[in-house]
Design a protein around this motif. Structure first.
Motif, PDB file in Angstrom:
ATOM      1  N   ALA A 248       0.847  -1.197   0.000  1.00  0.00           N
ATOM      2  CA  ALA A 248       0.000   0.000   0.000  1.00  0.00           C
ATOM      3  C   ALA A 248       0.880   1.244   0.000  1.00  0.00           C
ATOM      4  O   ALA A 248       1.939   1.280   0.635  1.00  0.00           O
ATOM      5  CB  ALA A 248      -0.905   0.001   1.224  1.00  0.00           C
ATOM      6  N   PHE A 249       0.415   2.254  -0.729  1.00  0.00           N
ATOM      7  CA  PHE A 249       1.106   3.539  -0.759  1.00  0.00           C
ATOM      8  C   PHE A 249       0.090   4.648  -0.492  1.00  0.00           C
ATOM      9  O   PHE A 249      -1.065   4.565  -0.919  1.00  0.00           O
ATOM     10  CB  PHE A 249       1.761   3.786  -2.123  1.00  0.00           C
ATOM     11  CG  PHE A 249       2.938   2.906  -2.407  1.00  0.00           C
ATOM     12  CD1 PHE A 249       4.203   3.241  -1.926  1.00  0.00           C
ATOM     13  CD2 PHE A 249       2.796   1.746  -3.147  1.00  0.00           C
ATOM     14  CE1 PHE A 249       5.304   2.436  -2.192  1.00  0.00           C
ATOM     15  CE2 PHE A 249       3.881   0.934  -3.424  1.00  0.00           C
ATOM     16  CZ  PHE A 249       5.148   1.277  -2.936  1.00  0.00           C
ATOM     17  N   ALA A 250       0.538   5.686   0.219  1.00  0.00           N
ATOM     18  CA  ALA A 250      -0.322   6.837   0.485  1.00  0.00           C
ATOM     19  C   ALA A 250      -0.429   7.698  -0.763  1.00  0.00           C
ATOM     20  O   ALA A 250       0.584   8.065  -1.367  1.00  0.00           O
ATOM     21  CB  ALA A 250       0.236   7.650   1.651  1.00  0.00           C
ATOM     22  N   SER A 251      -1.666   8.038  -1.136  1.00  0.00           N
ATOM     23  CA  SER A 251      -1.900   8.950  -2.248  1.00  0.00           C
ATOM     24  C   SER A 251      -2.145  10.358  -1.687  1.00  0.00           C
ATOM     25  O   SER A 251      -2.008  10.585  -0.484  1.00  0.00           O
ATOM     26  CB  SER A 251      -3.110   8.483  -3.058  1.00  0.00           C
ATOM     27  OG  SER A 251      -4.292   8.624  -2.279  1.00  0.00           O
ATOM     28  N   LYS A 252      -2.564  11.254  -2.552  1.00  0.00           N
ATOM     29  CA  LYS A 252      -2.823  12.624  -2.111  1.00  0.00           C
ATOM     30  C   LYS A 252      -4.020  12.698  -1.161  1.00  0.00           C
ATOM     31  O   LYS A 252      -4.076  13.566  -0.278  1.00  0.00           O
ATOM     32  CB  LYS A 252      -3.072  13.509  -3.337  1.00  0.00           C
ATOM     33  CG  LYS A 252      -3.073  15.000  -3.070  1.00  0.00           C
ATOM     34  CD  LYS A 252      -3.171  15.764  -4.386  1.00  0.00           C
ATOM     35  CE  LYS A 252      -3.103  17.271  -4.162  1.00  0.00           C
ATOM     36  NZ  LYS A 252      -3.184  18.005  -5.455  1.00  0.00           N
ATOM     37  N   ASP A 253      -4.980  11.746  -1.326  1.00  0.00           N
ATOM     38  CA  ASP A 253      -6.190  11.817  -0.500  1.00  0.00           C
ATOM     39  C   ASP A 253      -6.542  10.505   0.204  1.00  0.00           C
ATOM     40  O   ASP A 253      -7.645  10.335   0.688  1.00  0.00           O
ATOM     41  CB  ASP A 253      -7.384  12.248  -1.354  1.00  0.00           C
ATOM     42  CG  ASP A 253      -7.704  11.252  -2.455  1.00  0.00           C
ATOM     43  OD1 ASP A 253      -6.867  10.352  -2.722  1.00  0.00           O
ATOM     44  OD2 ASP A 253      -8.793  11.348  -3.042  1.00  0.00           O
ATOM     45  N   GLY A 254      -5.614   9.546   0.243  1.00  0.00           N
ATOM     46  CA  GLY A 254      -5.899   8.275   0.906  1.00  0.00           C
ATOM     47  C   GLY A 254      -4.788   7.271   0.683  1.00  0.00           C
ATOM     48  O   GLY A 254      -3.603   7.610   0.816  1.00  0.00           O
ATOM     49  N   HIS A 255      -5.151   6.053   0.330  1.00  0.00           N
ATOM     50  CA  HIS A 255      -4.169   5.009   0.058  1.00  0.00           C
ATOM     51  C   HIS A 255      -4.628   4.172  -1.131  1.00  0.00           C
ATOM     52  O   HIS A 255      -5.830   4.022  -1.363  1.00  0.00           O
ATOM     53  CB  HIS A 255      -3.987   4.075   1.261  1.00  0.00           C
ATOM     54  CG  HIS A 255      -3.312   4.715   2.424  1.00  0.00           C
ATOM     55  ND1 HIS A 255      -3.982   5.534   3.310  1.00  0.00           N
ATOM     56  CD2 HIS A 255      -2.018   4.657   2.855  1.00  0.00           C
ATOM     57  CE1 HIS A 255      -3.142   5.958   4.240  1.00  0.00           C
ATOM     58  NE2 HIS A 255      -1.949   5.448   3.985  1.00  0.00           N
ATOM     59  N   ILE A 256      -3.669   3.596  -1.843  1.00  0.00           N
ATOM     60  CA  ILE A 256      -3.969   2.611  -2.880  1.00  0.00           C
ATOM     61  C   ILE A 256      -3.030   1.429  -2.693  1.00  0.00           C
ATOM     62  O   ILE A 256      -1.987   1.523  -2.028  1.00  0.00           O
ATOM     63  CB  ILE A 256      -3.814   3.176  -4.303  1.00  0.00           C
ATOM     64  CG1 ILE A 256      -2.330   3.503  -4.600  1.00  0.00           C
ATOM     65  CG2 ILE A 256      -4.703   4.391  -4.522  1.00  0.00           C
ATOM     66  CD1 ILE A 256      -2.047   3.716  -6.082  1.00  0.00           C
ATOM     67  N   ILE A 257      -3.416   0.315  -3.285  1.00  0.00           N
ATOM     68  CA  ILE A 257      -2.552  -0.861  -3.317  1.00  0.00           C
ATOM     69  C   ILE A 257      -1.955  -0.977  -4.710  1.00  0.00           C
ATOM     70  O   ILE A 257      -2.676  -0.956  -5.715  1.00  0.00           O
ATOM     71  CB  ILE A 257      -3.337  -2.132  -2.970  1.00  0.00           C
ATOM     72  CG1 ILE A 257      -3.732  -2.113  -1.489  1.00  0.00           C
ATOM     73  CG2 ILE A 257      -2.519  -3.383  -3.290  1.00  0.00           C
ATOM     74  CD1 ILE A 257      -4.666  -3.226  -1.091  1.00  0.00           C
ATOM     75  N   LEU A 258      -0.640  -1.070  -4.767  1.00  0.00           N
ATOM     76  CA  LEU A 258       0.077  -1.307  -6.016  1.00  0.00           C
ATOM     77  C   LEU A 258       0.637  -2.722  -5.939  1.00  0.00           C
ATOM     78  O   LEU A 258       1.394  -3.042  -5.022  1.00  0.00           O
ATOM     79  CB  LEU A 258       1.208  -0.287  -6.184  1.00  0.00           C
ATOM     80  CG  LEU A 258       2.043  -0.362  -7.470  1.00  0.00           C
ATOM     81  CD1 LEU A 258       1.169  -0.102  -8.694  1.00  0.00           C
ATOM     82  CD2 LEU A 258       3.192   0.645  -7.416  1.00  0.00           C
ATOM     83  N   ALA A 259       0.216  -3.586  -6.868  1.00  0.00           N
ATOM     84  CA  ALA A 259       0.567  -5.004  -6.798  1.00  0.00           C
ATOM     85  C   ALA A 259       1.262  -5.445  -8.080  1.00  0.00           C
ATOM     86  O   ALA A 259       0.708  -6.182  -8.905  1.00  0.00           O
ATOM     87  CB  ALA A 259      -0.678  -5.843  -6.550  1.00  0.00           C
ATOM     88  N   VAL A 260       2.489  -4.984  -8.271  1.00  0.00           N
ATOM     89  CA  VAL A 260       3.269  -5.303  -9.469  1.00  0.00           C
ATOM     90  C   VAL A 260       3.808  -6.728  -9.351  1.00  0.00           C
ATOM     91  O   VAL A 260       4.571  -7.044  -8.448  1.00  0.00           O
ATOM     92  CB  VAL A 260       4.421  -4.296  -9.648  1.00  0.00           C
ATOM     93  CG1 VAL A 260       5.385  -4.766 -10.727  1.00  0.00           C
ATOM     94  CG2 VAL A 260       3.858  -2.921  -9.987  1.00  0.00           C
ATOM     95  N   GLY A 261       3.386  -7.596 -10.279  1.00  0.00           N
ATOM     96  CA  GLY A 261       3.763  -8.997 -10.182  1.00  0.00           C
ATOM     97  C   GLY A 261       4.863  -9.438 -11.114  1.00  0.00           C
ATOM     98  O   GLY A 261       5.379 -10.557 -10.981  1.00  0.00           O
TER      99      GLY A 261
END
Length: 408
Positions: A248-261
């Motif tokens: 998970a990474f913090a965005s400008k207004d929350g968090h997203i999950i980046l799942a590079v496989g």
């Protein structure tokens, strides 16, 4: 209904979650699951609230949400197995079923004549599944076992939570009793395997399931990281021990999950983020090199992700085929159009509330059906019907048992 387990009958002597989860899944698959409960209070989880199911006047009923989560599709009979007449009823019922599920302590049912040896003597085709904390053998066999303590003993909490030195560091349990749920799933698989084997042998058998064993088994790649690589896994927060970037990474207004496989997905991300040079950098070009240089790469990615809103990132990443996702609260999960389209939010009739909403079963067959139409039962709702239809007891006999508080 064209259900896979149509004609199979189960006597479910279990309580709480692991055993009931297996019983509910068998009921979904079409088995007739008869849940045996203590006449005084029933399954412990009936009282594990709030929240409780609301009736039509918006008042709490006696049905806890916890109980409703694991007992769909079953029939409930309330029988006092501590009394000889109650034991005799269960013994007679065991002759009419294919499967027994129980999660008493080791040898806990032996004194009642309801253990595997006693019941299999009455029904040699009986498949008898015992679920305990540590199994029927070994130095810990007599110990009680609960999901929380098994998550700790079984290593899961040692790899769950923020790494030492980070804010909020320390071992954490998972937010759902996953060891119980996994044990229920393994038990269901084992039971179905025994049903198939019985077709050839004509005999039942005893299944010995242990929460501790299951928790060790589902450590999956983390177990192999130790057994094969000699590395003792540690807590890493939301990061992955073998793949980068996968967290998970913090965005400008929350968090997203980046799942590079894979490396191709990493290149797509770099192009999208406006830093194609990262994919060409020898430190980051392959997954092993990204794992070796995790900290410097993830610091750079964190700076990039912070510059845009979550919605912007998710739309752009999805368009480019880079695996990503939001971190949803449970209310958002059960209102997600994808989940709704898959019938994962179901509604069934309930005698106290009119209806109750439940999470659906995720299995989808091309020909067979699931049976998810019966609500979790009221305590003793089916006692009279089961004793009459399976054992041939008359109304007077059932009344006498009720007066003596053998049944409810």
């Amino acid at each position: 209904m064209n259900t896979p387990l149509n004609g199979i009958r189960v006597l479910d002597l279990s309580r709480i979650l692991a055993g009931p989860w297996a019983g509910q899944l068998l009921a979904d698959l079409g088995a007739d699951v008869i849940k045996v409960e203590n006449p005084k209070a029933g399954d412990d989880t009936r009282q594990w609230g709030p929240p409780y199911l609301k009736n039509s006047d918006n008042q709490d009923t006696s049905e806890a949400a916890y109980f409703l989560s694991a007992n769909r599709g079953k029939r409930s009979i309330a029988v006092d197995i501590t009394q000889a007449e109650g034991q005799a009823l269960i013994q007679k019922l065991a002759a009419h079923v294919d499967i027994v599920i129980e999660n008493y302590k080791v040898d806990g049912l032996k004194k009642y004549g309801l253990d595997y040896a006693s019941l299999s003597a009455l029904n040699p085709k009986l498949i008898y599944c015992s679920i305990t904390g540590f199994g029927q053998t070994g130095p810990y066999r007599a110990r009680a076992g609960y999901d929380f303590m098994i998550q700790g003993m079984g290593g899961l909490m040692s790899i769950t939570g923020e790494a030492d030195g980070n804010p909020g560091a320390g071992p954490q349990k998972v937010g759902v009793a996953v060891t119980d749920v996994f044990t229920g799933l393994y038990a269901t698989i084992a039971i179905q395997g025994a049903l198939i084997e019985r077709q050839a042998s004509g005999l039942g058998q005893h299944i010995d399931m242990a929460l501790f064993d299951v928790q060790a088994a589902v450590l999956a790649n983390q177990a192999s990281n130790y057994l094969v690589g000699g590395i003792t896994p540690q807590r890493m927060g939301n990061a992955h021990p073998n793949i980068v970037p996968y967290q998970a990474f913090a965005s400008k207004d929350g968090h997203i999950i980046l799942a590079v496989g894979n490396d191709g997905q990493f290149k797509k991300f770099c192009d999208l983020a406006g830093c194609p040079e990262l994919a060409l950098d020898a430190r980051f070009a392959t997954n092993p090199s990204r794992v070796a240089n995790r900290l410097v790469l993830c610091e750079h990615i964190a700076t990039l992700i912070k510059q845009r809103n979550s919605e912007d990132w998710l739309a752009a990443l999805e368009q480019k085929g880079v695996p990503c996702g939001p971190i949803n609260t449970i209310d958002k999960v059960f209102n997600d159009p994808q989940l709704l389209s898959r019938d994962m939010r179901i509604q069934v009739e309930h005698p106290l509330a009119g209806s109750v909403e439940l999470a659906g079963n995720p299995i989808r067959y091309s020909r067979s059906q699931l049976n998810q139409t019966k609500a979790p039962p009221l305590l003793g709702e089916d006692t009279e019907t089961v004793l009459r239809d399976l054992l041939g007891l008359g109304a007077d006999e059932i009344d006498q048992l009720t007066l003596k508080k053998i049944v409810r």
